[in-house]
Design a protein around this motif. Structure first.
Motif, PDB file in Angstrom:
ATOM      1  N   LYS A  32       0.785  -1.750  -0.128  1.00 26.42           N
ATOM      2  CA  LYS A  32      -0.378  -0.242   0.268  1.00 26.42           C
ATOM      3  C   LYS A  32       1.009   1.633   0.496  1.00 26.42           C
ATOM      4  N   TYR A  33       2.104   1.232   0.363  1.00 25.62           N
ATOM      5  CA  TYR A  33       2.347   2.831   0.887  1.00 25.62           C
ATOM      6  C   TYR A  33       4.014   2.317   0.057  1.00 25.62           C
ATOM      7  N   LEU A  34       4.808   1.245  -0.409  1.00 29.88           N
ATOM      8  CA  LEU A  34       5.724   1.676  -1.043  1.00 29.88           C
ATOM      9  C   LEU A  34       5.247   1.277  -2.942  1.00 29.88           C
ATOM     10  N   ILE A  35       5.103  -0.027  -3.165  1.00 34.60           N
ATOM     11  CA  ILE A  35       4.683  -0.327  -4.013  1.00 34.60           C
ATOM     12  C   ILE A  35       3.639  -0.225  -5.197  1.00 34.60           C
ATOM     13  N   ALA A  36       2.585  -0.286  -4.151  1.00 36.10           N
ATOM     14  CA  ALA A  36       1.530   0.611  -4.835  1.00 36.10           C
ATOM     15  C   ALA A  36       1.522   2.237  -5.791  1.00 36.10           C
ATOM     16  N   PRO A  37       1.891   2.899  -4.515  1.00 35.19           N
ATOM     17  CA  PRO A  37       2.193   4.379  -5.336  1.00 35.19           C
ATOM     18  C   PRO A  37       3.191   4.306  -6.657  1.00 35.19           C
ATOM     19  N   MET A  38       3.287   3.160  -6.798  1.00 34.79           N
ATOM     20  CA  MET A  38       4.430   3.446  -8.061  1.00 34.79           C
ATOM     21  C   MET A  38       3.636   3.513  -9.211  1.00 34.79           C
ATOM     22  N   GLY A  39       1.954   3.211  -9.494  1.00 36.47           N
ATOM     23  CA  GLY A  39       1.450   3.294 -10.238  1.00 36.47           C
ATOM     24  C   GLY A  39       1.332   2.528 -11.093  1.00 36.47           C
ATOM     25  N   GLY A  40       0.655   2.571 -11.980  1.00 33.67           N
ATOM     26  CA  GLY A  40       0.635   1.360 -13.367  1.00 33.67           C
ATOM     27  C   GLY A  40      -0.145   0.324 -12.815  1.00 33.67           C
ATOM     28  N   VAL A  41       0.848  -1.080 -13.130  1.00 35.64           N
ATOM     29  CA  VAL A  41      -0.280  -2.255 -13.213  1.00 35.64           C
ATOM     30  C   VAL A  41       0.158  -2.649 -11.891  1.00 35.64           C
ATOM     31  N   LEU A  42       0.657  -2.103 -10.652  1.00 37.37           N
ATOM     32  CA  LEU A  42       1.168  -2.120  -9.460  1.00 37.37           C
ATOM     33  C   LEU A  42      -0.065  -1.383  -8.480  1.00 37.37           C
ATOM     34  N   ALA A  43      -0.292  -0.613  -8.920  1.00 33.38           N
ATOM     35  CA  ALA A  43      -1.508   0.773  -7.620  1.00 33.38           C
ATOM     36  C   ALA A  43      -3.069  -0.850  -7.931  1.00 33.38           C
TER      37      ALA A  43
END
Length: 511
Positions: free
Chosen positions: A460-471
């Motif tokens: 939630k706080y490190l990976i998803a903020p990268m956006g794209g398919v990771l969000a």
């Protein structure tokens, strides 16, 4: 205060009086912590079904979900609802009976205690870590309910948010601390009925004010992607976004959360006869499907009401969560009778909030007083003293929840979403493997619990903020990681003792 507001207030006060009376009645039946936390396993099938789903849906059903549908269209709201409906049915189908029998066999009255007893964890690490996890995720979850209450009263009566939130929170604490599990379950049953009535009234009235259902659909179609299951439309900015297959999969993953929800699993554990769970499953599933569908429709209908200037045009998702409050205010202007009906609707919001907050308070309290104080540190006490500790713990946790709920701009949907992911990823995989895989052991359970919980925060706080398919919703990757950790670590460490495997076979053989 206007006549309409007075009528609404009378309806709400009558409702609050009823739930407190229930708490007083059941307070006399609590003789020990076992009675307080699990009600002596005396729930009937209908109370089991409706209290489980009422405690599940919370203010999120009447505030969070309609708000998301209103502000972004049906994609996120609909896929979330579909995932929850499937998760509800599967949870009742494969987990309910199994966990009722296993917890009875192992003499476990809380979920952490079940984990410790299932794996014969003499180190008490499973007990400690799972109890801490419950407190960590349930306090903000409880706070979301307090936020909903504060928004309700501050919006409706024009009073300051903070005192409104505190007063309504104290009512929830009062009947929960007095009556424990039986009071919470009985009021949840009553609250599920009130919630149902509220949904039906708001749906019918909303369609009428919006100009009929064809007008609702026509207005929604004018917004690109608003009625699409693969796109979103922000009604404030007009921005159109995509809702791809990966995002859909992660949203459907809401359904995975059910396997790890302590307040829902407790209902399965508390039914008086596991053979009655089939009836409970049918009742619960039907109610959930209908309620979720109506909640999404209310969000879409409310947009047309805003176009007709019946209710404000909301400018944020958090603000849109007060849709039903706004609709109730409009309804109350049609006369005294309708003002009382509006009061019933608003009592439905209170009901949805209370039904979850009371269950969460009990689960968090049991983790501290029963699992940590008694289980981990071995502080034995008399039944009367243990009951007193349980009630004091409820009060202490509620105070922390009230502090976290002091921000009126908090989004009910966002808070619930994170807490749901936390429980789903930390407990869900452990529950499933504990019930269905004999080779799983305490090392695997610990690895799954820790890795799932850590991954929720990391994603939630490190990976998803990268956006794209990771969000994507953090529950899906965290759940998968936890499952992998349980399997790998269990296979790399010694198999469970014969006693544990024999017990597993004995429970599996029960008919």
């Amino acid at each position: 205060m206007t006549t309409e507001q007075i009528c609404i207030m009378i309806s709400i006060i009558l409702y609050l009086g009823i739930v407190i009376a229930v708490g007083l009645r059941f307070s006399k039946r609590n003789k020990s912590a076992d009675d307080f936390y699990l009600g002596g396993r005396k729930l009937g099938p209908l109370v089991t079904a409706m209290s489980a789903e009422a405690s599940d849906m919370s203010s999120w059903l009447l505030m969070g979900l309609p708000g998301v549908a209103y502000f972004f269209g049906i994609a996120e709201a609909a896929w979330t609802a579909i995932g929850l409906a499937i998760g509800t049915w599967v949870n009742w189908l494969i987990v309910a009976k199994k966990i009722r029998r296993y917890t009875h066999k192992t003499n476990s009255i809380t979920l952490p205690e079940f984990f410790a007893n299932r794996y014969r964890d003499k180190s008490k690490l499973l007990l400690l870590i799972s109890a801490v996890i419950i407190v960590v995720f349930f306090i903000p979850y409880t706070a979301s309910g307090f936020v909903a209450c504060g928004k309700l009263f501050s919006t409706l009566f024009g009073v300051d948010y903070l005192p409104a939130m505190i007063i309504s929170s104290l009512v929830i604490v009062a009947y929960t601390a007095l009556g424990g599990f039986l009071a919470a379950s009985t009021t949840d049953f009553i609250q599920s009925i009130v919630m149902s009535v509220a949904l039906v009234i708001v749906l019918g009235f909303g369609i009428s004010v919006a100009g009929g259902f064809p007008a609702v659909i026509e207005n929604a179609r004018e917004l690109t992607g608003y009625l699409s299951l693969t796109a979103t439309h922000n009604v404030h900015t007009g921005e159109v976004g995509s809702y791809n297959a990966l995002t859909i999969a992660s949203t459907l993953a809401w359904g995975l959360g059910y396997f790890g929800m302590p307040h829902i699993l407790l209902r399965f554990m508390a039914i008086n006869d596991d053979k009655k769970l089939r009836l409970s499953r049918r009742v619960a599933t039907v109610w959930v499907v209908i309620s979720l569908t109506v909640a999404v429709l209310i969000g879409i209908i409310s947009y047309s009401m805003s176009l007709n200037n019946a209710i404000p045009m909301f400018e944020s998702k958090s603000a849109a969560e007060s849709i039903i409050v706004a609709i109730s205010s409009v309804l109350s202007e049609y006369g005294i009778l309708f003002a009382f009906i509006a009061g019933i609707i608003l009592a439905g919001i209170l009901a949805s909030t209370m039904s979850t907050a009371d269950s969460q308070l009990l689960a968090a309290s049991s983790s501290v007083s029963h699992n940590i104080v008694t289980g981990v540190f071995g502080k034995k006490s008399s039944p009367k003293t243990s009951l007193l500790i349980a009630r004091i713990t409820v009060l202490a946790i509620a105070v922390i929840g009230i502090f976290l709920a002091s921000n009126p701009n908090s989004s009910v949907f966002d808070i619930v979403s994170f807490a749901w992911a936390g429980f789903g990823a930390t407990f869900g995989p452990v529950v499933l493997f504990a019930l269905f895989w004999k080779r799983s052991n305490r090392y695997g359970a610990l690895a799954g619990m820790i890795s799932g919980g850590v991954m929720v925060f990391v994603w939630k706080y490190l990976i998803a903020p990268m956006g794209g398919v990771l969000a994507i919703y953090e529950l899906l990757p965290a759940f998968i990681i936890a499952c992998i950790a349980i399997v790998v670590v269990s296979l790399l460490t010694p198999a469970p003792e014969k006693e544990i495997q024999d017990e597993f076979d004995e429970v599996a053989a029960m008919k």
